[in-house]
Design a protein around this motif. Sequence first.
Motif, mmCIF file in Angstrom:
data_model
loop_
_atom_site.group_PDB
_atom_site.id
_atom_site.type_symbol
_atom_site.label_atom_id
_atom_site.label_comp_id
_atom_site.label_asym_id
_atom_site.label_seq_id
_atom_site.Cartn_x
_atom_site.Cartn_y
_atom_site.Cartn_z
ATOM 1 N N THR A 151 62.856 35.233 46.386
ATOM 2 C CA THR A 151 61.738 35.462 47.288
ATOM 3 C C THR A 151 62.237 35.308 48.718
ATOM 4 N N GLN A 175 60.599 34.804 51.301
ATOM 5 C CA GLN A 175 59.659 34.090 52.156
ATOM 6 C C GLN A 175 60.293 33.034 53.063
ATOM 7 N N ARG A 225 60.274 33.345 57.058
ATOM 8 C CA ARG A 225 59.616 32.276 57.796
ATOM 9 C C ARG A 225 60.571 31.731 58.854
ATOM 10 N N SER A 263 56.444 37.720 58.606
ATOM 11 C CA SER A 263 56.580 36.351 58.097
ATOM 12 C C SER A 263 55.500 35.958 57.104
ATOM 13 N N ASP A 264 54.486 36.788 56.942
ATOM 14 C CA ASP A 264 53.409 36.469 56.005
ATOM 15 C C ASP A 264 53.474 37.337 54.750
ATOM 16 N N PRO A 265 53.417 36.704 53.567
ATOM 17 C CA PRO A 265 53.522 37.430 52.292
ATOM 18 C C PRO A 265 52.451 38.500 52.115
ATOM 19 N N ARG A 269 53.435 41.511 54.087
ATOM 20 C CA ARG A 269 54.535 42.273 53.464
ATOM 21 C C ARG A 269 54.008 43.070 52.268
#
Lengths: 106, 106
Positions: free
Chosen positions: A4, A6, A10, B13-15, B18
Amino acid sequence: MTTTPQPAFRALSDPTRREILVMLSQQDMTIAEVSDHFDMTRAAVKKHLTVLSDGGLITVEPRGRERINRLNPQGMSPVRDWIAYFDHFWDDRLATLKTAIEGKFE
Amino acid sequence: MTTTPQPAFRALSDPTRREILVMLSQQDMTIAEVSDHFDMTRAAVKKHLTVLSDGGLITVEPRGRERINRLNPQGMSPVRDWIAYFDHFWDDRLATLKTAIEGKFE
DNA sequence: TTGACATGATACCTTATGGTATCTTATTTA
DNA sequence: TAAATAAGATACCATAAGGTATCATGTCAA
């Protein structure tokens, strides 16, 4: 996309952290050395380094009472891979090529 | 790195955002259509779409009372370019490692 | 025209995030 | 050994970010 992305995304979302990565691309640094380049406390820089480490973008190696922070270029892979998925959606392949070439020489 | 990649990095940066990008890579969608795929209010999705638009990752075209949200693959370029800066460090370290390993066995 | 529909806009809530201040712990080194 | 140094660990603060609820606006369709 095995891992992942993420934590890496981030980690990259903050300008200070991206700047740290560029710094570490030039040379490995202790926390104190990184802190010297910013107008913020060592504790704040340390937090950024933790986020970068969690994102797999740097590695931290204890050396006596110091911690050597080192760039981990491979850590970019999850992000690179994720981005690469969108490469083939470029509708104008000429534009792609043109942009790529201009990017190289500007 | 001509443009500051910050808004794009922020957007990525945010799932949820994306995931929206992946959805839009399949087909253009109205806000309502995007919202149908998530367990959150339309207002929340709208905010994500605004961030994506600010990041240059999508374009929004009014069509009557609807807004067509469309992937803008070129918007990935600032991010791709920024990441690409680190490619050669990856190569260097790989080369260093390769040299080191070869040195061991020669 | 009138109602339904798609979206815009705003106020508000909760949690995450970036930051400071402060104290403790582990190494050096004089 | 004692003092200085490098970093760890918390507690705390202000703001940003993700989310809901609610109301206003513009557009389509009967």
